[in-house]
Design an enzyme around this catalytic site. Structure first.
Site, short mmCIF file in Angstrom:
data_model
loop_
_atom_site.label_atom_id
_atom_site.label_comp_id
_atom_site.label_asym_id
_atom_site.label_seq_id
_atom_site.Cartn_x
_atom_site.Cartn_y
_atom_site.Cartn_z
N ASP A 96 0.80 -0.67 -0.09
CA ASP A 96 0.11 0.24 -0.16
C ASP A 96 1.07 0.56 -0.22
O ASP A 96 1.93 1.17 0.23
CB ASP A 96 -1.27 0.15 1.06
N GLU A 157 0.22 -1.07 5.60
CA GLU A 157 1.50 -0.58 6.77
C GLU A 157 1.24 0.67 6.96
O GLU A 157 1.57 1.67 7.84
CB GLU A 157 2.97 -0.48 5.92
#
Length: 160
Positions: A96, A157
């Site tokens: 991400d 994350e």
């Protein structure tokens, strides 16, 4: 016996830098923004990034496993077995990126002075591309690993 320095240098020299740059540019162009508290939708999830990575791993003949954490938000694992298999080295990174609000050109990937610019280029798609390059050079050279290599492409994350 551990990998000899000469063998390591040969593998390092075998990395196809043009391939690596192309793969990184393709990855940066994929919207994989963290949805945070919003429902995951195209561009605001990691699905498309995981699909791209899975395709690259399949091309490299790397065994993969897909584990959906939430809809549209899968963790992906690539596995290269070692001949002895008694230890594992894991290379892990997140798929991400942060949101691009206020950055209208975030996905206009540019190559300038040997550097690649765009959302996620260094955090952390360059590392993910490097993991693919490791798998590529090991597969193409038919290097027999003593232990296992696990490539971990993880979601979320940026938030949770």
């Amino acid at each position: 016996m551990a990998m000899e320095l000469r063998q390591f240098e040969d593998l390092q020299a075998a990395v196809d830098e043009a391939w690596l740059a192309r793969v990184l540019q393709e990855m940066v162009s994929i919207r994989s923004e963290n949805p945070f508290d919003d429902p995951p939708t195209p561009g605001y999830r990691e699905q498309e990034m995981a699909e791209y990575l899975a395709g690259q791993l399949a091309d490299l003949r790397v065994r993969t496993e897909w584990r959906e954490v939430r809809p549209g938000r899968p963790n992906l694992f690539g596995y290269l077995p070692g001949k002895e298999g008694h230890f594992t080295l894991a290379l892990a990174g997140h798929t991400d990126t942060a949101r691009t609000t206020g950055y209208p050109d975030a996905y206009n990937v540019r190559l300038e002075d040997g550097k690649i610019y765009g959302r996620g280029a260094c955090d952390m798609k360059a590392a993910l591309a490097a993991y693919l390059a490791v798998a590529k050079v090991l597969q193409e050279s038919q290097t027999a690993l003593r232990g296992n290599l696990l490539l971990c492409f993880n979601v979320d994350e940026e938030y949770q």
